[in-house]
Design a protein around this motif. Sequence first.
Motif, PDB file in Angstrom:
ATOM      1  N   MET A   1       0.846  -1.202   0.000  1.00 20.82           N
ATOM      2  CA  MET A   1       0.000   0.000   0.000  1.00 20.82           C
ATOM      3  C   MET A   1       0.884   1.256   0.000  1.00 20.82           C
ATOM      4  SD  MET A   1      -2.960   1.195   2.696  1.00 20.82           S
ATOM      5  CE  MET A   1      -1.881   1.208   4.117  1.00 20.82           C
ATOM      6  N   ALA A   2       0.734   2.041  -1.057  1.00 20.23           N
ATOM      7  CA  ALA A   2       1.452   3.321  -1.141  1.00 20.23           C
ATOM      8  C   ALA A   2       0.527   4.498  -0.880  1.00 20.23           C
ATOM      9  CB  ALA A   2       2.104   3.464  -2.516  1.00 20.23           C
ATOM     10  N   TRP A   3      -0.781   4.264  -0.946  1.00 23.76           N
ATOM     11  CA  TRP A   3      -1.758   5.334  -0.727  1.00 23.76           C
ATOM     12  C   TRP A   3      -2.315   5.190   0.688  1.00 23.76           C
ATOM     13  CZ3 TRP A   3      -5.201   5.820  -5.751  1.00 23.76           C
ATOM     14  CH2 TRP A   3      -4.358   6.094  -6.836  1.00 23.76           C
ATOM     15  N   HIS A   4      -1.784   5.989   1.588  1.00 25.03           N
ATOM     16  CA  HIS A   4      -2.194   5.949   2.990  1.00 25.03           C
ATOM     17  C   HIS A   4      -1.691   7.225   3.635  1.00 25.03           C
ATOM     18  CE1 HIS A   4       2.002   4.766   4.070  1.00 25.03           C
ATOM     19  NE2 HIS A   4       1.952   4.270   2.848  1.00 25.03           N
TER      20      HIS A   4
ATOM     21  N   ARG B   1      -9.517  -5.578  -4.312  1.00 24.54           N
ATOM     22  CA  ARG B   1      -8.470  -6.232  -3.521  1.00 24.54           C
ATOM     23  C   ARG B   1      -9.095  -7.227  -2.550  1.00 24.54           C
ATOM     24  NH1 ARG B   1      -5.938  -3.778  -7.242  1.00 24.54           N
ATOM     25  NH2 ARG B   1      -5.043  -1.729  -6.822  1.00 24.54           N
ATOM     26  N   PHE B   2      -8.462  -8.358  -2.373  1.00 22.86           N
ATOM     27  CA  PHE B   2      -8.933  -9.348  -1.398  1.00 22.86           C
ATOM     28  C   PHE B   2      -8.925  -8.736   0.003  1.00 22.86           C
ATOM     29  CE2 PHE B   2      -8.157 -13.124   1.351  1.00 22.86           C
ATOM     30  CZ  PHE B   2      -9.348 -13.773   1.099  1.00 22.86           C
ATOM     31  N   THR B   3      -7.915  -7.915   0.262  1.00 28.68           N
ATOM     32  CA  THR B   3      -7.791  -7.251   1.563  1.00 28.68           C
ATOM     33  C   THR B   3      -9.035  -6.411   1.874  1.00 28.68           C
ATOM     34  OG1 THR B   3      -5.445  -7.071   1.044  1.00 28.68           O
ATOM     35  CG2 THR B   3      -6.201  -5.854   2.957  1.00 28.68           C
TER      36      THR B   3
ATOM     37  N   ASP C   1      -2.655 -17.940  -0.783  1.00 27.12           N
ATOM     38  CA  ASP C   1      -2.489 -17.648   0.635  1.00 27.12           C
ATOM     39  C   ASP C   1      -1.066 -17.120   0.789  1.00 27.12           C
ATOM     40  OD1 ASP C   1      -1.907 -17.623   3.325  1.00 27.12           O
ATOM     41  OD2 ASP C   1      -2.890 -19.536   3.749  1.00 27.12           O
ATOM     42  N   LYS C   2      -0.944 -15.784   0.809  1.00 24.62           N
ATOM     43  CA  LYS C   2       0.394 -15.174   0.773  1.00 24.62           C
ATOM     44  C   LYS C   2       1.192 -15.458   2.037  1.00 24.62           C
ATOM     45  CE  LYS C   2      -1.627 -11.287  -1.375  1.00 24.62           C
ATOM     46  NZ  LYS C   2      -1.655  -9.872  -1.757  1.00 24.62           N
ATOM     47  N   PHE C   3       0.521 -15.565   3.177  1.00 22.11           N
ATOM     48  CA  PHE C   3       1.261 -15.838   4.413  1.00 22.11           C
ATOM     49  C   PHE C   3       1.967 -17.179   4.318  1.00 22.11           C
ATOM     50  CE2 PHE C   3      -0.812 -12.196   6.086  1.00 22.11           C
ATOM     51  CZ  PHE C   3       0.022 -11.760   7.102  1.00 22.11           C
TER      52      PHE C   3
ATOM     53  N   TRP D   1      10.084  -0.139  -8.608  1.00 24.96           N
ATOM     54  CA  TRP D   1      11.235   0.566  -8.044  1.00 24.96           C
ATOM     55  C   TRP D   1      11.005   1.066  -6.631  1.00 24.96           C
ATOM     56  CZ3 TRP D   1      15.939   0.597 -10.265  1.00 24.96           C
ATOM     57  CH2 TRP D   1      15.998   0.144 -11.585  1.00 24.96           C
ATOM     58  N   TYR D   2      12.021   0.802  -5.789  1.00 23.01           N
ATOM     59  CA  TYR D   2      11.984   1.196  -4.384  1.00 23.01           C
ATOM     60  C   TYR D   2      13.284   1.925  -4.050  1.00 23.01           C
ATOM     61  CZ  TYR D   2       8.113  -2.049  -4.315  1.00 23.01           C
ATOM     62  OH  TYR D   2       6.923  -2.667  -4.591  1.00 23.01           O
ATOM     63  N   VAL D   3      13.174   2.928  -3.193  1.00 22.30           N
ATOM     64  CA  VAL D   3      14.359   3.694  -2.783  1.00 22.30           C
ATOM     65  C   VAL D   3      14.302   3.858  -1.258  1.00 22.30           C
ATOM     66  CG1 VAL D   3      14.602   4.959  -4.942  1.00 22.30           C
ATOM     67  CG2 VAL D   3      13.166   5.905  -3.136  1.00 22.30           C
TER      68      VAL D   3
HETATM   69  C1  LIG Z   1       4.270  -0.701  -3.924  1.00 24.30           C
HETATM   70  C2  LIG Z   1       2.808  -0.947  -4.192  1.00 24.30           C
HETATM   71  C3  LIG Z   1       1.862  -0.111  -3.628  1.00 24.30           C
HETATM   72  C4  LIG Z   1       0.496  -0.338  -3.821  1.00 24.30           C
HETATM   73  N1  LIG Z   1      -0.408   0.507  -3.244  1.00 24.30           N
HETATM   74  C5  LIG Z   1      -1.725   0.226  -3.319  1.00 24.30           C
HETATM   75  C6  LIG Z   1      -2.678   1.043  -2.614  1.00 24.30           C
HETATM   76  O1  LIG Z   1      -2.319   2.004  -1.929  1.00 24.30           O
HETATM   77  N2  LIG Z   1      -3.989   0.717  -2.714  1.00 24.30           N
HETATM   78  C7  LIG Z   1      -4.426  -0.356  -3.454  1.00 24.30           C
HETATM   79  O2  LIG Z   1      -5.632  -0.612  -3.508  1.00 24.30           O
HETATM   80  N3  LIG Z   1      -3.528  -1.151  -4.122  1.00 24.30           N
HETATM   81  C8  LIG Z   1      -2.205  -0.902  -4.042  1.00 24.30           C
HETATM   82  N4  LIG Z   1      -1.292  -1.710  -4.669  1.00 24.30           N
HETATM   83  C9  LIG Z   1      -1.772  -2.912  -5.373  1.00 24.30           C
HETATM   84  C10 LIG Z   1      -2.028  -4.075  -4.423  1.00 24.30           C
HETATM   85  O3  LIG Z   1      -1.001  -4.214  -3.446  1.00 24.30           O
HETATM   86  C11 LIG Z   1      -2.105  -5.372  -5.249  1.00 24.30           C
HETATM   87  O4  LIG Z   1      -3.170  -5.272  -6.175  1.00 24.30           O
HETATM   88  C12 LIG Z   1      -2.251  -6.604  -4.377  1.00 24.30           C
HETATM   89  O5  LIG Z   1      -2.024  -7.745  -5.171  1.00 24.30           O
HETATM   90  C13 LIG Z   1      -3.629  -6.704  -3.739  1.00 24.30           C
HETATM   91  O6  LIG Z   1      -3.636  -7.857  -2.968  1.00 24.30           O
HETATM   92  P1  LIG Z   1      -4.976  -8.538  -2.437  1.00 24.30           P
HETATM   93  O7  LIG Z   1      -5.906  -8.758  -3.603  1.00 24.30           O
HETATM   94  O8  LIG Z   1      -4.489  -9.826  -1.823  1.00 24.30           O
HETATM   95  O9  LIG Z   1      -5.568  -7.622  -1.421  1.00 24.30           O
HETATM   96  C14 LIG Z   1       0.069  -1.467  -4.567  1.00 24.30           C
HETATM   97  C15 LIG Z   1       1.037  -2.294  -5.160  1.00 24.30           C
HETATM   98  C16 LIG Z   1       2.384  -2.049  -4.973  1.00 24.30           C
HETATM   99  C17 LIG Z   1       3.397  -2.966  -5.567  1.00 24.30           C
END
Ligand SMILES: Cc1cc2nc3c(=O)[nH]c(=O)nc-3n(C[C@H](O)[C@H](O)[C@H](O)COP(=O)(O)O)c2cc1C
Length: 183
Positions: free
Chosen positions: A32-35, A53-55, A90-92, A168-170
């Motif tokens: 998650m980058a949007w927070h 998203r599954f989350t 199951d990512k865990f 890309w990550y920094v």
């Molecule tokens: C670095 C990075 C940041 C991301 N940020 C977001 C985010 O802020 N919100 C979002 O909905 N998806 C974001 N994504 C995409 C989800 O992490 C991605 O779709 C993930 O597979 C969702 O997993 P889930 O379906 O198991 O919840 C991001 C992906 C990456 C690689």
Amino acid sequence: MTALHWTSYESYPNMAAVLTAMHGGRKNAMAMAWHAPLSFEPPLYGAVVAPERFTHGLIVASGAFAVNFLPWEKADLIARVGRVSGHRVDKFRAFAIAERAVPDALAPLLADAYAILECRVVDRHRVGDHDLFVGEIVRIHHQEGAFTPQGYLDLNRVHPALYLGRDWYVTTDPASARRHSGR
Ligand SMILES: Cc1cc2nc3c(=O)[nH]c(=O)nc-3n(C[C@H](O)[C@H](O)[C@H](O)COP(=O)(O)O)c2cc1C
């Protein structure tokens, strides 16, 4: 006229966190980058999550999430949980993600995190193609030694993971830290 295609990259680098949630015995983690922090009193934190998203489903069902801040050295794990969906994997289990054993945790707490915000959902807003989950921070976890006595992240000990876009990550350069009082 071509349609505007927005990537959000103008707003990066941004902290690349891992959002976790669990419900009915199922745990999940996503990048998650949007927070953002939203309020001091009450302490509120916002997580922006696309409905597919599954989350998203786990957060709605459990009414809770955790924001895990991982160091740049763990960017590969961040990328992995951001590439595949819990709808399929199951990512865990697949990525052998280690957890902190904390009784009564509202969501999975990642062992590699230097800081974690445990949040209870108090509000949810549809914002275009994403949902903004407003979480009240109910518990904060800090890795020992990660923060200075003043409360700042100790950049000589922790390299925060910042996302630049795509793959890309920094991280930060501690030598660039300067005090500016504005006076
Ligand atoms: C670095 C990075 C940041 C991301 N940020 C977001 C985010 O802020 N919100 C979002 O909905 N998806 C974001 N994504 C995409 C989800 O992490 C991605 O779709 C993930 O597979 C969702 O997993 P889930 O379906 O198991 O919840 C991001 C992906 C990456 C690689």
